[in-house]
Design a protein around this motif. Structure first.
Motif, PDB file in Angstrom:
ATOM      1  N   PHE A 190       4.716   8.336   5.018  1.00 48.00           N
ATOM      2  CA  PHE A 190       4.455   8.390   3.672  1.00 48.00           C
ATOM      3  C   PHE A 190       5.211   7.390   3.326  1.00 48.00           C
ATOM      4  O   PHE A 190       6.294   6.994   3.600  1.00 48.00           O
ATOM      5  N   HIS A 191       4.596   6.671   2.115  1.00 48.65           N
ATOM      6  CA  HIS A 191       5.420   5.325   1.649  1.00 48.65           C
ATOM      7  C   HIS A 191       5.144   5.401  -0.084  1.00 48.65           C
ATOM      8  O   HIS A 191       3.974   5.572  -0.366  1.00 48.65           O
ATOM      9  N   GLN A 192       5.869   4.874  -0.818  1.00 54.43           N
ATOM     10  CA  GLN A 192       5.573   4.454  -2.201  1.00 54.43           C
ATOM     11  C   GLN A 192       4.207   3.658  -2.116  1.00 54.43           C
ATOM     12  O   GLN A 192       4.233   2.693  -1.449  1.00 54.43           O
ATOM     13  N   ALA A 193       3.378   3.958  -3.113  1.00 52.91           N
ATOM     14  CA  ALA A 193       2.017   3.468  -3.132  1.00 52.91           C
ATOM     15  C   ALA A 193       1.989   2.061  -3.721  1.00 52.91           C
ATOM     16  O   ALA A 193       2.927   1.669  -4.322  1.00 52.91           O
ATOM     17  N   PRO A 194       1.272   1.185  -3.309  1.00 50.73           N
ATOM     18  CA  PRO A 194       1.067  -0.051  -3.731  1.00 50.73           C
ATOM     19  C   PRO A 194       0.816   0.066  -5.330  1.00 50.73           C
ATOM     20  O   PRO A 194       0.545   1.098  -5.716  1.00 50.73           O
ATOM     21  N   LEU A 195       0.966  -1.044  -6.029  1.00 52.60           N
ATOM     22  CA  LEU A 195       0.798  -1.002  -7.518  1.00 52.60           C
ATOM     23  C   LEU A 195      -0.653  -0.533  -7.853  1.00 52.60           C
ATOM     24  O   LEU A 195      -0.958   0.320  -8.689  1.00 52.60           O
ATOM     25  N   GLU A 196      -1.697  -0.958  -7.021  1.00 53.01           N
ATOM     26  CA  GLU A 196      -3.087  -0.645  -7.203  1.00 53.01           C
ATOM     27  C   GLU A 196      -3.563   1.125  -7.056  1.00 53.01           C
ATOM     28  O   GLU A 196      -4.278   1.501  -7.793  1.00 53.01           O
ATOM     29  N   TYR A 197      -2.704   1.712  -6.440  1.00 54.90           N
ATOM     30  CA  TYR A 197      -2.487   3.128  -6.266  1.00 54.90           C
ATOM     31  C   TYR A 197      -1.639   3.901  -6.982  1.00 54.90           C
ATOM     32  O   TYR A 197      -1.436   5.123  -6.827  1.00 54.90           O
ATOM     33  N   GLY A 198      -0.973   3.220  -7.793  1.00 52.78           N
ATOM     34  CA  GLY A 198       0.171   4.193  -8.491  1.00 52.78           C
ATOM     35  C   GLY A 198       1.551   3.599  -8.605  1.00 52.78           C
ATOM     36  O   GLY A 198       2.431   3.989  -9.438  1.00 52.78           O
ATOM     37  N   GLY A 199       1.970   2.839  -7.680  1.00 49.95           N
ATOM     38  CA  GLY A 199       3.301   2.079  -7.637  1.00 49.95           C
ATOM     39  C   GLY A 199       4.306   3.327  -7.279  1.00 49.95           C
ATOM     40  O   GLY A 199       4.036   4.238  -6.700  1.00 49.95           O
ATOM     41  N   GLN A 200       5.356   3.329  -8.212  1.00 48.30           N
ATOM     42  CA  GLN A 200       6.581   4.229  -8.117  1.00 48.30           C
ATOM     43  C   GLN A 200       6.094   5.737  -8.572  1.00 48.30           C
ATOM     44  O   GLN A 200       6.852   6.418  -8.201  1.00 48.30           O
ATOM     45  N   ALA A 201       5.009   5.807  -9.077  1.00 48.94           N
ATOM     46  CA  ALA A 201       4.530   7.069  -9.665  1.00 48.94           C
ATOM     47  C   ALA A 201       3.622   7.883  -8.587  1.00 48.94           C
ATOM     48  O   ALA A 201       3.172   8.770  -8.794  1.00 48.94           O
ATOM     49  N   ALA A 202       3.447   7.245  -7.481  1.00 48.75           N
ATOM     50  CA  ALA A 202       2.608   7.911  -6.346  1.00 48.75           C
ATOM     51  C   ALA A 202       3.197   7.654  -5.008  1.00 48.75           C
ATOM     52  O   ALA A 202       3.898   6.691  -4.692  1.00 48.75           O
ATOM     53  N   LEU A 203       2.530   8.483  -4.213  1.00 44.77           N
ATOM     54  CA  LEU A 203       2.979   8.139  -2.876  1.00 44.77           C
ATOM     55  C   LEU A 203       1.661   8.178  -1.836  1.00 44.77           C
ATOM     56  O   LEU A 203       0.621   8.914  -2.126  1.00 44.77           O
ATOM     57  N   LEU A 204       1.564   7.134  -0.905  1.00 41.44           N
ATOM     58  CA  LEU A 204       0.459   7.169  -0.007  1.00 41.44           C
ATOM     59  C   LEU A 204       0.906   7.852   1.327  1.00 41.44           C
ATOM     60  O   LEU A 204       1.915   7.636   1.676  1.00 41.44           O
ATOM     61  N   VAL A 205       0.034   9.003   1.469  1.00 42.39           N
ATOM     62  CA  VAL A 205       0.513   9.842   2.629  1.00 42.39           C
ATOM     63  C   VAL A 205      -0.595   9.836   4.067  1.00 42.39           C
ATOM     64  O   VAL A 205      -1.847   9.646   3.801  1.00 42.39           O
ATOM     65  N   LEU A 206      -0.022   9.478   5.011  1.00 42.52           N
ATOM     66  CA  LEU A 206      -0.788   9.468   6.333  1.00 42.52           C
ATOM     67  C   LEU A 206      -1.086  10.668   6.990  1.00 42.52           C
ATOM     68  O   LEU A 206       0.102  11.347   7.381  1.00 42.52           O
ATOM     69  N   VAL A 207      -2.223  11.186   7.123  1.00 43.18           N
ATOM     70  CA  VAL A 207      -2.452  12.643   7.733  1.00 43.18           C
ATOM     71  C   VAL A 207      -2.873  12.388   9.131  1.00 43.18           C
ATOM     72  O   VAL A 207      -3.814  11.661   9.552  1.00 43.18           O
ATOM     73  N   ASP A 208      -2.248  13.509   9.952  1.00 39.34           N
ATOM     74  CA  ASP A 208      -2.659  13.510  11.345  1.00 39.34           C
ATOM     75  C   ASP A 208      -3.983  14.647  11.408  1.00 39.34           C
ATOM     76  O   ASP A 208      -3.969  15.372  11.464  1.00 39.34           O
ATOM     77  N   ILE A 209      -5.128  13.635  11.569  1.00 39.45           N
ATOM     78  CA  ILE A 209      -6.353  14.338  11.628  1.00 39.45           C
ATOM     79  C   ILE A 209      -6.865  14.771  12.998  1.00 39.45           C
ATOM     80  O   ILE A 209      -6.637  14.115  14.179  1.00 39.45           O
ATOM     81  N   PRO A 210      -7.306  15.649  13.505  1.00 44.12           N
ATOM     82  CA  PRO A 210      -7.921  16.236  14.894  1.00 44.12           C
ATOM     83  C   PRO A 210      -8.930  15.313  15.108  1.00 44.12           C
ATOM     84  O   PRO A 210      -9.973  15.109  14.296  1.00 44.12           O
ATOM     85  N   LEU A 211      -9.038  14.894  16.297  1.00 44.30           N
ATOM     86  CA  LEU A 211     -10.088  14.010  16.978  1.00 44.30           C
ATOM     87  C   LEU A 211     -11.231  14.957  17.472  1.00 44.30           C
ATOM     88  O   LEU A 211     -11.079  16.273  17.661  1.00 44.30           O
ATOM     89  N   GLN A 212     -12.386  14.413  17.793  1.00 47.46           N
ATOM     90  CA  GLN A 212     -13.319  15.480  18.414  1.00 47.46           C
ATOM     91  C   GLN A 212     -13.253  16.317  19.738  1.00 47.46           C
ATOM     92  O   GLN A 212     -13.529  17.438  20.111  1.00 47.46           O
ATOM     93  N   ASN A 213     -12.322  15.486  20.700  1.00 45.48           N
ATOM     94  CA  ASN A 213     -11.766  16.037  21.836  1.00 45.48           C
ATOM     95  C   ASN A 213     -10.625  16.625  21.672  1.00 45.48           C
ATOM     96  O   ASN A 213      -9.687  17.133  22.793  1.00 45.48           O
TER      97      ASN A 213
END
Length: 216
Positions: A190-213
């Motif tokens: 995760f990382h502090q969000a860019p300004l267009e997504y909230g800046g210091q008031a938000a976090l961008l979170v990368l989620v581990d998603i399951p694949l088909q196999n």
């Protein structure tokens, strides 16, 4: 000869007397209307009246117990499925756990084994969040429940990037949120969000998603 005629006349009168009494009785009964019941009618019974009548067949439908059992089983199955979803969406975040997070610069984290390059991608906005969770006005317990549900839903919908808005306020959730995210096994980074997504008031979170196999 005269004696014979008298005897014959008396005999006729005697024979006609019962018939005359019967006629009088019928006439008297007719004058009384429906109250008159003959001897023949007195011997008439309900059984005689039902002679030749075909009994009606049973037209009542007994309830099918299998239908009721099926409905109950479906209800139990539905309740069990709902409970399973709740368990799958829940995660026991601890308020006692304190991760080693950077004290300077934007808030960021990368799971061990992941390339740190994804932090730069999150910072630049290379990942666009497809879901956003707003935690404004929630308590810690409410925020933890919503966060767990968000990650569960994202994995179910195969969404790898989400945005979590913690706001500013008194900074309680802003300080606690990174430590919650570090604990979840399906958070890659995760990382502090860019300004267009909230800046210091938000976090961008990368989620581990399951694949088909089921392989990454």
């Amino acid at each position: 000869m005269k004696t014979f005629k008298k005897e014959l006349k008396a005999l006729k009168k005697q024979l006609s007397e019962p018939k005359r009494q019967t006629n009088q009785a019928r006439q008297g009964g007719a004058s009384k209307g429906s109250n008159f019941i003959s001897a023949e009618e007195e011997t008439f019974s309900f059984t005689d009246a039902m002679q030749g009548v075909t009994p009606l067949s049973q037209d009542k439908i007994e309830p099918d117990n299998r239908v009721e059992l099926f409905k109950k089983s479906q209800q139990v199955k539905g309740n069990h499925l709902k409970h399973s979803k709740q368990l799958a969406a829940s995660f026991d975040f601890s308020d006692m756990y304190q991760a080693a997070l950077p004290q300077e610069g934007p808030m960021r984290f990368c799971q061990e084994g992941e390339s740190t390059h994804i932090l730069k991608q999150l910072r630049r906005g290379d990942y666009s969040p497809e879901m956003t969770l707003d935690l404004h006005g929630l308590t810690r317990e409410m925020a933890k429940a919503e966060l767990a549900a968000l990650i569960h839903t994202a994995r179910k919908e195969l969404i790898d990037c989400v945005c979590v808005m913690h706001g500013f306020g008194q900074g309680v959730l802003k300080a606690a949120l990174p430590h919650y995210l570090v604990q979840h096994p399906h958070v890659r980074a995760f990382h502090q969000a860019p300004l267009e997504y909230g800046g210091q008031a938000a976090l961008l979170v990368l989620v581990d998603i399951p694949l088909q196999n089921n392989k990454r």
